[in-house]
Scaffold this motif. Structure first.
Motif, short mmCIF file in Angstrom:
data_model
loop_
_atom_site.label_atom_id
_atom_site.label_comp_id
_atom_site.label_asym_id
_atom_site.label_seq_id
_atom_site.Cartn_x
_atom_site.Cartn_y
_atom_site.Cartn_z
N PRO A 365 0.80 -1.22 0.00
CA PRO A 365 0.00 0.00 0.00
C PRO A 365 0.84 1.28 0.00
O PRO A 365 0.34 2.34 -0.34
CB PRO A 365 -0.81 -0.11 1.30
N SER A 366 2.11 1.15 0.35
CA SER A 366 2.96 2.33 0.41
C SER A 366 3.61 2.66 -0.93
O SER A 366 3.66 3.82 -1.34
CB SER A 366 4.06 2.15 1.46
N CYS A 367 4.11 1.64 -1.64
CA CYS A 367 4.84 1.89 -2.89
C CYS A 367 4.20 1.26 -4.12
O CYS A 367 4.74 1.39 -5.22
CB CYS A 367 6.28 1.40 -2.75
N ASP A 368 3.08 0.56 -3.93
CA ASP A 368 2.40 -0.11 -5.04
C ASP A 368 3.33 -1.10 -5.74
O ASP A 368 3.33 -1.22 -6.96
CB ASP A 368 1.85 0.91 -6.04
N ASP A 369 4.13 -1.78 -4.93
CA ASP A 369 5.08 -2.81 -5.39
C ASP A 369 6.23 -2.27 -6.23
O ASP A 369 6.94 -3.03 -6.88
CB ASP A 369 4.36 -3.92 -6.17
N ALA A 370 6.46 -0.96 -6.19
CA ALA A 370 7.63 -0.41 -6.88
C ALA A 370 8.90 -0.78 -6.13
O ALA A 370 9.99 -0.86 -6.71
CB ALA A 370 7.52 1.11 -7.00
N GLY A 371 8.77 -1.01 -4.81
CA GLY A 371 9.93 -1.33 -3.99
C GLY A 371 10.67 -0.11 -3.47
O GLY A 371 11.54 -0.21 -2.61
N PHE A 372 10.33 1.05 -4.01
CA PHE A 372 10.97 2.30 -3.62
C PHE A 372 9.90 3.37 -3.39
O PHE A 372 8.85 3.37 -4.05
CB PHE A 372 11.94 2.80 -4.70
N ARG A 373 10.19 4.29 -2.49
CA ARG A 373 9.28 5.40 -2.25
C ARG A 373 10.09 6.61 -1.78
O ARG A 373 10.82 6.51 -0.81
CB ARG A 373 8.21 5.06 -1.22
N THR A 374 9.95 7.71 -2.47
CA THR A 374 10.67 8.97 -2.26
C THR A 374 12.16 8.80 -2.56
O THR A 374 12.63 7.70 -2.91
CB THR A 374 10.47 9.57 -0.85
N ARG A 375 12.89 9.91 -2.44
CA ARG A 375 14.31 9.88 -2.79
C ARG A 375 15.16 10.57 -1.73
O ARG A 375 14.68 11.39 -0.97
CB ARG A 375 14.53 10.55 -4.15
N ALA A 376 16.42 10.21 -1.72
CA ALA A 376 17.41 10.82 -0.84
C ALA A 376 18.49 11.47 -1.71
O ALA A 376 18.58 11.21 -2.91
CB ALA A 376 18.03 9.78 0.08
N MET A 377 19.31 12.31 -1.09
CA MET A 377 20.36 13.01 -1.79
C MET A 377 21.70 12.34 -1.57
O MET A 377 22.01 11.90 -0.46
CB MET A 377 20.42 14.45 -1.28
N ILE A 378 22.49 12.23 -2.62
CA ILE A 378 23.89 11.84 -2.47
C ILE A 378 24.75 12.97 -3.02
O ILE A 378 24.30 13.77 -3.85
CB ILE A 378 24.22 10.51 -3.17
N PHE A 379 26.00 13.03 -2.55
CA PHE A 379 26.84 14.19 -2.85
C PHE A 379 28.21 13.76 -3.36
O PHE A 379 28.70 12.67 -3.08
CB PHE A 379 27.04 15.03 -1.58
N GLU A 380 28.83 14.69 -4.09
CA GLU A 380 30.24 14.60 -4.42
C GLU A 380 30.85 15.98 -4.14
O GLU A 380 30.13 16.99 -4.09
CB GLU A 380 30.46 14.21 -5.88
N LEU A 381 32.15 16.01 -3.96
CA LEU A 381 32.84 17.27 -3.68
C LEU A 381 34.16 17.29 -4.41
O LEU A 381 34.98 16.38 -4.23
CB LEU A 381 33.07 17.42 -2.17
N ILE A 382 34.34 18.29 -5.26
CA ILE A 382 35.64 18.50 -5.88
C ILE A 382 36.22 19.78 -5.32
O ILE A 382 35.74 20.89 -5.59
CB ILE A 382 35.55 18.56 -7.42
N ASP A 383 37.24 19.60 -4.50
CA ASP A 383 37.99 20.71 -3.95
C ASP A 383 39.07 21.09 -4.97
O ASP A 383 39.75 20.20 -5.51
CB ASP A 383 38.64 20.26 -2.63
N ILE A 384 39.24 22.37 -5.24
CA ILE A 384 40.18 22.78 -6.29
C ILE A 384 41.59 22.81 -5.70
O ILE A 384 42.15 23.87 -5.37
CB ILE A 384 39.78 24.14 -6.90
N THR A 385 42.15 21.63 -5.57
CA THR A 385 43.49 21.45 -5.02
C THR A 385 44.53 21.76 -6.10
O THR A 385 44.21 21.98 -7.28
CB THR A 385 43.67 20.00 -4.55
#
Length: 457
Positions: A365-385
């Motif tokens: 009932p939460s995801c309608d069998d999609a297996g996923f619901r909503t999203r989270a953030m992932i990050f990368e960082l490039i420091d100008i070394t």
């Protein structure tokens, strides 16, 4: 089922079901401009009901983005739900044009202008919460492409922790803004919530020590203790920045780096104060190359660019139906997780019919069998070394910059995504979808070597 697509067709939807449908209530343009439907009665009669149904259906589906695009004598719609595009209903082109124009009218846009892009917003409510609907129109062959985006105001993300920003990202932004000079950029694809990320990371600034101002349009959003600075009529951007400096400004946040003038201004004034903004790009390395192309002098980019934070959205496993399993030591070594990791999670296998009755269990009932619901953030960082600067000055492309950042063990998307796998937020299937290499010209990509372990006992 407002438009009759799905398991039932329009003839099967009875009056009782129609009465139970909840509709979005439009409550005026974000810019305060009166839609004046009385003066546009024909347009309202042709498109208002259909527009309300389209938006209501999209919000009910949890659509992030809805598009209405002309294709010959028809127009097609699509719903993006948790980043996955799903087909929607088709409309006769006249009806689609009416929907487009009435939504532009409600968003305070000029319905007479069809040959230039426009951007506006609508205040609305749905069920028991408020939403903000962004309306974007752009000229395309056969008419206008309408893009509709939704922001649930009940979900109030304001701080770096609200978007799961890693400590290294928060520290780097805080350290560089304290220098009161240089360019700091936040990079991500269009329609990925980049403005939310950028404004949350702006809260990394110590506003009790450093005075910041927002220069541009951020809609109805607010950043605590970082006021919007309104330019005087007729003043150039440089004159406005000079005024900010006279008001003891240490940094400014541009509403966007997605025009060349703002980018050039940022690097030209980077010795006077810190300049932060967002830029639409595939990732941080791609953003660096865009800066080099626009500025036209890589040495200037190396001198003034401090860092680029990239973001990407990744689907979260449904908390109601996700399945735990015990990963093997080989799998943990393969994906780079500690060998002491005892449990990972995945979406469940499709339900099997009951062997006696043949009935299939109802969907989650939460995801309608999609297996996923909503999203989270992932990050990368490039420091100008110094190492990154050497690659830039040698004419290196985005791939070379990524390789150098990886060599220096800077934060990558893959590394940050594993954090969410380890804590059960997402699964390996989602990482494979996000980071799957493009299909080569000679044939389909190779299948994943990650096998599905047995469920946890």
């Amino acid at each position: 089922m407002i438009f009759g697509f799905g398991k039932k067709n329009a003839a099967q939807v009875d009056d009782e079901e129609e009465e139970e449908m909840e509709y979005v209530l439009f409550q005026g343009a974000v810019n305060g401009k009166d839609a004046n439907l009385d003066e546009n009665k024909k347009l309202a009669a042709a498109g208002l009901a259909a527009a309300k149904e389209l938006v209501s259906d999209a919000v009910g589906r949890r659509s992030d983005v809805t598009k209405l695009e002309p294709q010959g004598d028809k127009a097609v719609t699509s719903f993006q739900v948790d980043g996955i595009r799903k087909p929607g209903p088709k409309f006769p082109i006249q009806k689609a044009n009416a929907i487009t124009q009435v939504l532009k009218l409600l968003a305070g846009l000029d319905i007479e202008v069809k040959d230039k892009p426009q951007l506006g917003g609508i205040k609305a409510t749905f069920k028991d919460y408020k939403i903000e609907i962004t309306i974007k129109s752009a000229p395309v062959k056969g008419g206008e492409l309408l893009t509709i985006m939704y922001r649930n105001l009940k979900i109030n993300r304001q701080k770096p922790d609200d978007i799961g920003a890693p400590d290294i990202v928060k520290k780097t932004v805080r350290d560089y803004t304290s220098q009161k000079k240089g360019v700091i950029a936040f990079a991500g694809p269009p329609e990925s919530g980049l403005t939310t990320t950028a404004l949350c990371l702006l809260r990394c600034v110590d506003v009790y020590l450093y005075q910041g101002f927002i220069l541009g349009n951020i809609g109805t959003r607010e950043v605590v203790n970082v006021p919007i600075f309104k330019p005087e009529e007729g003043h150039s951007i440089d004159t406005t920045i000079d005024r900010i400096k006279r008001n003891d400004g240490d940094l400014i946040f541009f509403d966007t780096f997605n025009n060349q003038d703002n980018i050039k201004t940022a690097f030209r004034r980077a010795m006077d104060l810190a300049v932060l903004s967002e830029i639409n790009s595939a990732d941080a390395a791609d953003a660096i190359i865009k800066f080099c192309d626009v500025v036209g002098d890589r040495s200037i980019v190396c001198e003034h660019l401090k860092c680029v934070v990239g973001h990407k959205l990744i689907r979260k496993l449904c908390t109601k139906c996700k399945e735990a399993f015990r990963p093997s030591p080989k799998l943990l070594a393969q994906i780079g997780l500690p060998e002491e990791t005892k449990t990972l999670y995945r979406k469940p296998e499709p339900a099997e019919p009951d062997p006696k009755t043949g009935e299939v269990p109802p969907p989650c009932p939460s995801c309608d069998d999609a297996g996923f619901r909503t999203r989270a953030m992932i990050f990368e960082l490039i420091d100008i070394t110094d190492g990154i600067k050497e690659v830039i000055m040698s004419g290196g492309d985005a791939a070379a910059i990524r390789a150098q950042a990886k060599k220096e063990k800077q934060l990558t998307f893959q590394q940050d995504a594993l954090r969410l796998v380890a804590d059960g937020t997402t699964g390996l299937e989602e990482l494979q979808r996000i980071f799957r290499p493009p299909t080569p010209a000679g044939g389909p990509a190779k299948k994943s070597v990650v096998k599905r372990p047995p469920p946890k006992d």
